[in-house]
Enzyme design. Structure first.
Site, PDB file in Angstrom:
ATOM      1  N   GLU A 104      50.203 -36.232 -86.534  1.00 27.35           N
ATOM      2  CA  GLU A 104      48.811 -35.858 -86.256  1.00 27.35           C
ATOM      3  C   GLU A 104      48.573 -35.445 -84.806  1.00 27.35           C
ATOM      4  O   GLU A 104      47.884 -36.123 -84.049  1.00 27.35           O
ATOM      5  CB  GLU A 104      47.860 -36.998 -86.634  1.00 27.35           C
ATOM      6  CG  GLU A 104      47.869 -37.302 -88.110  1.00 27.35           C
ATOM      7  CD  GLU A 104      46.713 -38.207 -88.541  1.00 27.35           C
ATOM      8  OE1 GLU A 104      45.913 -38.619 -87.686  1.00 27.35           O
ATOM      9  OE2 GLU A 104      46.616 -38.472 -89.745  1.00 27.35           O
ATOM     10  N   GLU A 147      50.510 -39.291 -95.583  1.00 27.56           N
ATOM     11  CA  GLU A 147      49.534 -40.392 -95.535  1.00 27.56           C
ATOM     12  C   GLU A 147      48.373 -40.054 -96.449  1.00 27.56           C
ATOM     13  O   GLU A 147      47.918 -38.913 -96.482  1.00 27.56           O
ATOM     14  CB  GLU A 147      48.955 -40.606 -94.116  1.00 27.56           C
ATOM     15  CG  GLU A 147      49.883 -41.260 -93.133  1.00 27.56           C
ATOM     16  CD  GLU A 147      49.230 -41.464 -91.758  1.00 27.56           C
ATOM     17  OE1 GLU A 147      47.992 -41.565 -91.670  1.00 27.56           O
ATOM     18  OE2 GLU A 147      49.991 -41.509 -90.775  1.00 27.56           O
TER      19      GLU A 147
HETATM   20  C1  GBH Z   1      45.688 -41.627 -89.570  1.00 28.60           C
HETATM   21  O1  GBH Z   1      44.739 -40.828 -88.947  1.00 28.60           O
HETATM   22  C2  GBH Z   1      46.715 -42.142 -88.588  1.00 28.60           C
HETATM   23  O2  GBH Z   1      47.901 -41.392 -88.643  1.00 28.60           O
HETATM   24  C3  GBH Z   1      47.020 -43.597 -88.783  1.00 28.60           C
HETATM   25  O3  GBH Z   1      47.748 -44.069 -87.700  1.00 28.60           O
HETATM   26  C4  GBH Z   1      45.743 -44.357 -89.008  1.00 28.60           C
HETATM   27  O4  GBH Z   1      45.942 -45.733 -89.090  1.00 28.60           O
HETATM   28  C5  GBH Z   1      45.140 -43.868 -90.289  1.00 28.60           C
HETATM   29  O5  GBH Z   1      44.977 -42.494 -90.307  1.00 28.60           O
HETATM   30  C6  GBH Z   1      43.788 -44.468 -90.616  1.00 28.60           C
HETATM   31  O6  GBH Z   1      42.847 -44.120 -89.652  1.00 28.60           O
HETATM   32  O7  GBH Z   1      37.038 -42.779 -83.913  1.00 28.60           O
HETATM   33  O8  GBH Z   1      35.384 -41.402 -84.990  1.00 28.60           O
HETATM   34  O9  GBH Z   1      36.985 -40.422 -83.469  1.00 28.60           O
HETATM   35  C7  GBH Z   1      43.774 -40.242 -89.819  1.00 28.60           C
HETATM   36  C8  GBH Z   1      42.881 -39.306 -89.071  1.00 28.60           C
HETATM   37  C9  GBH Z   1      41.920 -39.292 -86.935  1.00 28.60           C
HETATM   38  C10 GBH Z   1      40.932 -40.570 -88.646  1.00 28.60           C
HETATM   39  C11 GBH Z   1      41.161 -40.114 -85.924  1.00 28.60           C
HETATM   40  C12 GBH Z   1      40.166 -41.364 -87.640  1.00 28.60           C
HETATM   41  C13 GBH Z   1      39.162 -41.303 -85.470  1.00 28.60           C
HETATM   42  C14 GBH Z   1      37.732 -41.158 -85.794  1.00 28.60           C
HETATM   43  N1  GBH Z   1      42.144 -40.066 -88.098  1.00 28.60           N
HETATM   44  N2  GBH Z   1      39.923 -40.562 -86.483  1.00 28.60           N
HETATM   45  S1  GBH Z   1      36.735 -41.454 -84.451  1.00 28.60           S
END
Ligand code: GBH
Length: 487
Positions: free
Chosen positions: A205, A393
């Protein structure tokens, strides 16, 4: 019909032409359900479909000061007051570093065919570059042996956000030296594990760690850079991927496959009509222009460069060639769907914002859109001719309550997974080349800035005792794996 009438009676009623061989398949198909059939059940996945689950180093390992591990940007960030929910850090996390053998037994009990883990760069090169730490690679080597001894294929991610702090101190992803350091690190890991690991993913990512870490400041290293600087960081990330692919190919045993794991926007038509589907196809290219499109085309789209104008990244033709290095598979992390409609604007599409009432799981960003698992891989395979895709994922957060008698009835997560897998099955049965699926996550873990309160596991973890308990979703997934499909 043939069960209830003799052939003679049948011929009398419907004429003998009804018994001609060509008429038989349709009649046979109408046989009562209890008649044994050799046709595959409609809900099954292709034979050999790879059912997996995933975690990442900083989210599960703990043992941050053990065996020579260096400091990562997530150690620094999580120990900075106010940066994470409840001040949670990954110091102990799931203590997987010490409990990996038991965890592999749990994986085996679930019937997992494959497990996706990530290597912590600061365990291998505590300072990011320079002399490798042999105890670092040794841990992953033991983990891989344990997986293989239990019939589970290892899928290895090289970077899941835990950048060595020593590199951040020299500019981190703002510096192209980090892209080169990544390649050296990737080559080293490939050299040492590729006798047993056959699938490597470069970065996890890029979109997340670039945008949230360097633009929004909510993830490590917590920077809020200008648009031009963020675009350069993004360029160094895709460059690291490309140089990493080349280094892995140079150092790995023959036959090793290389890809990445990107949370590409899964663009789906708001309604399945030709005009909206065409719009979703255009959106797939442009909405992913800084990452997946650049990797699969070896160039930035005209619209991307025009949009950023003077803020566009600085790059050379050689950079773009490296970025576009051929890869063997595309890994897609998918949680949500980007809804797209046709539009008269020059781009030919518009992204539809989520209505306030849009359903999400425990995380506000986790807007439920199972159709992304159909349209995402389908359009990516069609546009770029990708022949091998994994869902690296997919999963969801839930409020997850452990009952006094030791159950977690996460019916919402089961519903989520079933709906997404139904859409995935739709694609796979039409020939979309998805070869495997990794449920995020194998167990509750350190959910970055959200800390331990946000649970994504199909195993519940009591972080005081480290006890793991399969949730209802684990029982559901075990059935899916055993049947190779949805029941
Ligand atoms: C994945 O990201 C990651 O690869 C993994 O490590 C993580 O544990 C999993 O998903 C679940 O989150 O704080 O409002 O800015 C998924 C995409 C990008 C979703 C970052 C959450 C942060 C939202 N993620 N996003 S915010």
């Amino acid at each position: 019909m043939l069960n209830r009438f003799s052939r003679r009676e049948f011929a009398k009623l419907f004429g003998s032409a009804a018994l001609a061989p060509s008429a038989l398949p349709a009649l046979a198909a109408a046989a009562p359900a209890d008649t044994p059939s050799t046709a595959p059940a409609p809900h099954l996945f292709p034979k050999g479909f790879l059912w997996g689950s995933a975690t990442a180093s900083y989210q599960v390992e703990g043992a941050v000061k053990e065996d020579g591990r260096g400091v990562s940007i997530w150690d620094t960030f999580s120990h900075t007051p106010g940066k994470t929910n409840n001040g949670d850090t990954g110091d102990v996390a799931n203590d997987h570093y010490h409990r990996y053998k038991e965890d592999v037994q749990l994986m085996k009990a679930l019937g997992l065919k494959t497990y996706r883990f990530s290597v912590a760069w600061p365990r291998i090169f505590p300072n990011g570059t320079g002399a490798p730490n042999p105890k670092g690679i040794d841990f992953y080597s033991r983990l891989v042996d344990q997986l293989l001894a239990n019939g589970i294929q290892p899928y290895c991610t090289l970077f899941h956000w835990d950048l060595p702090q020593a590199l951040e101190d020299k500019g981190g992803w703002q510096s192209r030296d980090t892209s080169e350091a990544f390649a050296a690190y990737a080559g080293y890991v490939a050299q040492h594990l590729s006798d047993r690991v056959k699938h490597f993913m470069t970065l996890n990512e890029m979109k997340s760690f670039v945008d949230i870490g360097y633009r929004d400041g909510r993830h490590a290293p917590g920077l809020k850079l200008s648009v031009a600087k963020v675009n350069q960081v993004r360029h160094h990330a895709v460059l690291a991927h490309g140089l990493g692919v080349q280094a892995i190919r140079a150092h790995a045993k023959p036959g090793v496959k290389v890809g990445l794991a990107e949370n590409a926007e899964a663009c789906a038509p708001v309604i399945e009509t030709a005009e909206h589907i065409a719009a979703a196809r255009k959106a797939t290219r442009e909405e992913n222009a800084g990452y997946l499109t650049a990797v699969l085309e070896g160039k930035y789209t005209d619209a991307y460069l025009a949009h950023h104008g003077a803020n566009a990244p600085k790059f050379t033709a050689a950079d773009m060639k490296a970025i576009g290095s051929p890869i063997d598979f595309v890994g897609l992390n998918n949680y949500t769907t980007t809804w797209v409609r046709a539009d008269s604007a020059p781009a030919g599409y518009a992204v539809v914002p989520a209505p306030a009432s849009y359903p999400h799981m425990m995380s506000p960003w986790l807007r439920v859109g199972p159709q992304g698992l159909y349209w995402g891989p389908k359009l990516i395979a069609e546009i770029w001719g990708v022949k091998e895709i994994y869902i690296t994922e997919n999963g969801a957060s839930s409020t997850d309550v452990l009952t006094p008698d030791g159950h977690v009835y996460d019916t919402d997560r089961v519903m989520y997974l079933r709906n997404y897998l139904t859409q995935l099955h739709r694609g796979v049965s039409e020939g979309v080349p998805v070869k495997g699926y990794f449920c995020w996550s194998f167990m509750d873990n350190y959910e970055w800035a959200d800390g331990y309160a946000y649970r994504f596991g199909i195993h519940y973890v009591d972080f005081k005792t480290q006890k793991r308990t399969p949730k209802l979703s684990a029982h559901f997934y075990k059935e899916v794996i055993a049947r190779n499909g949805l029941a």
